[in-house]
Design an enzyme around this catalytic site. Structure first.
Site, PDB file in Angstrom:
ATOM      1  CB  CYS A   2      -0.920   0.014   1.225  1.00 52.17           C
ATOM      2  SG  CYS A   2      -2.035  -1.418   1.314  1.00 52.17           S
ATOM      3  NE  ARG A  52      -7.328  -3.077   1.445  1.00 54.03           N
ATOM      4  CZ  ARG A  52      -8.409  -3.812   1.605  1.00 54.03           C
ATOM      5  NH1 ARG A  52      -9.583  -3.375   1.155  1.00 54.03           N
ATOM      6  NH2 ARG A  52      -8.354  -4.986   2.207  1.00 54.03           N
TER       7      ARG A  52
END
Length: 732
Positions: A2, A52
């Protein structure tokens, strides 16, 4: 994998309205790290941005995460492998509400304070705002697998997973630290065991230290560092038999591989054919797609072949991803990769890895993680042979003691060249140590501390960026702290049998792997046999379009203060003439500095927006032996040297013998001694070179000199390319 971005105001200031735009720019710069989701949180003096890559709980595991009362807010990059075990130890009312593996960190922090990472296993970078204490808590895993950088001034702190996102803040300096870069052991290759703190290469930008919790008091701006793990002292503290240590190591490794396989997305494996990646493949226990770099080096050093053979034996799909010897990265392609990596240490290995990731993601769109074998060489004695000229444990230890000067000392002027000469030292070690001003700690421990730093500055760095640039995550089973602590504690008397050449790993895999894979020696990724092919490709890359990359680097704002332009250009000409010299990475590092110097002042656009190069292709291999000629033809594009060629030494080339130098032979070019020929190791090449007369065919000369021409094809091709030999007549 991420991307994290954050801004925190200091001294009771509120975040200005402009901070939201800055946070969005920073998060956009990191978009390649998280193609699945983008989210923001703003609370008090702190703003957080998060992109993400969903590997665990894709539906419910989004971030930022917070406690029910909002007093703690967290974003994290990475994986907490033992999150279920940790959650089970919490009170029932503190159990995680989502399937995210990172949510457990909130309750661990609420319960344990700055000790919240003591029992956590995984790879992670964490940013946590503690509202009640008005502090920002940032942390990284024990080996620095996951990146996190920051810039702090009197008004605010900015944080990000990659340095380029910090440059979106106009108050963050955008300046390469030339002095630190040129003095770094990773650039100079000084023969010292450097364990100095990792750095960022850029002024005003700092990495959050590995194995640490860094706390910023947002009232005063003061910072404190809490170390939750110390790199172990390699003091041999453990007792136990060899078999007990081997069994313990094998058990931890097997558990680590299984932990690294967790997730709700596809996982692959980079399979090199060496014992490290083969061990992971065997211990993974399921059919993983595997990917192998097929280039001139891995073809000739047999890495690609052994990867195919193991995959076939284990029933794994193996993609032999082709990098033929005529392939040259383009100017824009290299600059795009360099800015993604943001380190002057970008080189051939990073390029091949990046392209492997691109290929894998294109073939398997649902794949989001890749298992890697890094860390085994560093802590299991994988470099023992390289530091042991005589090939024994005693030679290894002697080599370490020779290198064991403190990295913060420098040799007296003129003495440094004696340290890294091949063969026995001609100058006494004691004299060299005296010139260095002293010695460091135990050289054995110093080796591993040096490799710990190298992992952070090179291996973990480029593996993270090359994966992230393709929306994937690199997973590293050998970087489990329990494994490193165990090898650190191997008693001194057992080191020759367990740490020499990774014997603790090899013996631990007995019965798991076939003997031929257990015994296969360490092969460098692209060094060794076939290195000239890699060097030729990257020298050609630097020389293309009128030396475009070199000239751009030399014209950067500070390059003229540090680089000798004429010598840089002449070095490139020498590499073009003699690609087998192996110095292309040294030159590339200097060119990278100039390019980064220019790019950090005129920022390129987001990586996710840059047009990628054409995808590499693979060579379908079902039977290596049956397809050997086809594979070689696909990889090697050198023009073959005809056995009917009539060759002679060039007019400006002399072959000289020096009996007083142990019988060594020298090749002089334009009356300058340029090459040394060892009369023992290079006996066949010397015999052929002496016999060339410009009248007979190459086959006739080889027959008369009693040498196998097939064994000398590469060196003859190199000599022709370097201008040492000329074609004295047309083929007959």
């Amino acid at each position: 994998m991420c991307g994290l971005a954050g801004i925190a105001a200091i001294g009771g200031r509120k975040l200005p309205e402009s901070s939201q735009g800055l946070l969005r720019r920073m998060t956009g710069t990191l978009a390649h790290r998280g193609p699945d989701e983008t989210a923001y949180a703003r609370t008090g003096p702190v703003g957080l941005g998060f992109v993400r890559l969903a590997l665990v709980d894709p539906e419910g595991g989004g971030q930022p995460l917070s406690t029910p009362d909002g007093s703690l807010v967290l974003i994290a990059n990475g994986e907490i492998y033992n999150h279920r075990e940790l959650a089970a130890g919490l009170p029932a009312d503190a159990r995680p509400r989502t399937g995210s593996d990172c949510e457990v960190l909130l309750e661990l922090y609420r319960r344990d304070g700055l000790d919240f990472l003591d029992r956590v296993r995984g790879m992670f970078a964490v940013v946590l705002f503690d509202r009640d204490r008005n502090r920002l808590v940032v942390a990284r895993d024990r080996f620095g697998v996951k990146p996190l950088f920051f810039h702090a001034n009197a008004e605010r702190i900015v944080l990000a997973s990659e340095i380029k996102a910090l440059f979106d803040d106009p108050d963050c300096p955008r300046e390469l630290d030339w002095e630190q870069a040129l003095a770094d052991q990773m650039m100079t290759c000084d023969p010292v065991l450097d364990d100095s703190p990792a750095h960022s290469w850029f002024k005003g930008v700092e990495p959050v230290p590995a194995a640490s919790v860094l706390v910023f008091d947002l009232g005063t701006g003061a910072r404190t560092v809490h170390r939750y793990w110390e790199f172990p002292a390699f003091d041999g503290a453990r007792t136990g038999s060899e078999s007990e240590l081997v069994g313990r190591y094998a058990g931890i490794l097997a558990a680590s591989v299984q932990e690294c396989r967790t997730g709700d997305a596809g996982i692959g494996l980079f399979l090199s054919g060496g014992i490290d990646s083969v061990a992971i493949a065997a211990l993974a226990g399921s059919r993983l797609p595997t990917f192998t770099a097929l280039n001139g080096s891995t073809l000739l050093n047999t890495d690609a072949e052994y990867a195919h053979r193991f995959a076939r034996l284990a029933g794994l799909d193996n993609h032999q991803v082709l990098f033929d010897t005529a392939a040259v990265p383009g100017v824009a392609e290299w600059k795009r990769l360099l800015w993604l990596l943001e380190t002057p240490l970008a080189g051939p290995e990073a390029y091949y890895k990046h392209e492997l990731y691109r290929y894998a993601r294109a073939q398997y769109p649902g794949m989001k993680a890749m298992l890697l074998g890094i860390g085994s060489d560093e802590f299991n004695g994988g470099y023992s042979h390289m530091l042991a000229p005589g090939g024994r444990w005693a030679d290894f230890m002697a080599g370490l003691h020779r290198r064991g000067v403190r990295s913060d000392r420098r040799l007296a002027p003129g003495m440094g060249a004696w340290w890294d000469r091949s063969g026995p030292s001609l100058v006494r070690t004691e004299a060299l140590r005296a010139a260095a001003g002293g010695i460091g700690p135990d050289p054995y421990e110093g080796l591993f501390r040096w490799k710990y730093r190298e992992l952070q500055m090179y291996n973990c760095w480029h593996e993270d960026r090359t994966a992230a640039g393709n929306g994937m995550e690199a997973r590293v089973p050998f970087l489990d702290h329990r494994l490193v602590e165990l090898t650190a504690a191997v008693p001194e008397e057992l080191r020759p049998s367990l740490i020499w050449d990774k014997q603790i790993l090899r013996r631990g895999l007995a019965g798991v792997l076939p003997p031929e894979f257990i015994a296969r020696p360490k092969i460098p990724f692209f060094l060794g046999k076939g290195l000239r092919h890699t060097c030729r490709s990257f020298a050609a890359m630097l020389a293309q379009q009128g030396d475009a990359l070199v000239e751009e680097a030399l014209s950067s704002p500070r390059a003229r203060d540090y680089l000798d332009a004429d010598h840089v250009r002449s070095t490139l000409r020498g590499l073009e003439a003699d690609p087998g010299s192996g110095d292309v990475e040294f030159l590339l590092g200097v060119v990278n500095l100039g390019l980064l110097d220019a790019m950090c002042r005129e920022l390129p656009g987001p990586h996710a927006d840059a047009p990628p190069a054409a995808l590499p292709r693979s060579v379908p291999v079902t039977d290596w032996d049956g397809q050997a000629e086809e594979i070689e033809d696909a990889v090697l594009h050198d023009a073959p040297v005809s056995q009917r060629a009539v060759l002679a030494r060039a007019e400006n080339v002399l072959l000289l013998n020096a009996p007083q130098a142990g019988g060594a032979w020298f090749v002089a070019v334009d009356r300058t001694l340029t090459y040394v020929i060892d009369p023992v190791e290079d006996a066949d090449w010397l015999a052929l070179l002496r016999a060339l007369d410009g009248r007979r065919t190459l086959a006739e000369v080889a027959a008369d000199a009693d040498v196998e021409l097939a064994e000398l094809e590469d060196v003859v091709a190199d000599a022709l390319e370097a201008g040492l030999l000329t074609d004295a007549g047309s083929d007959r």
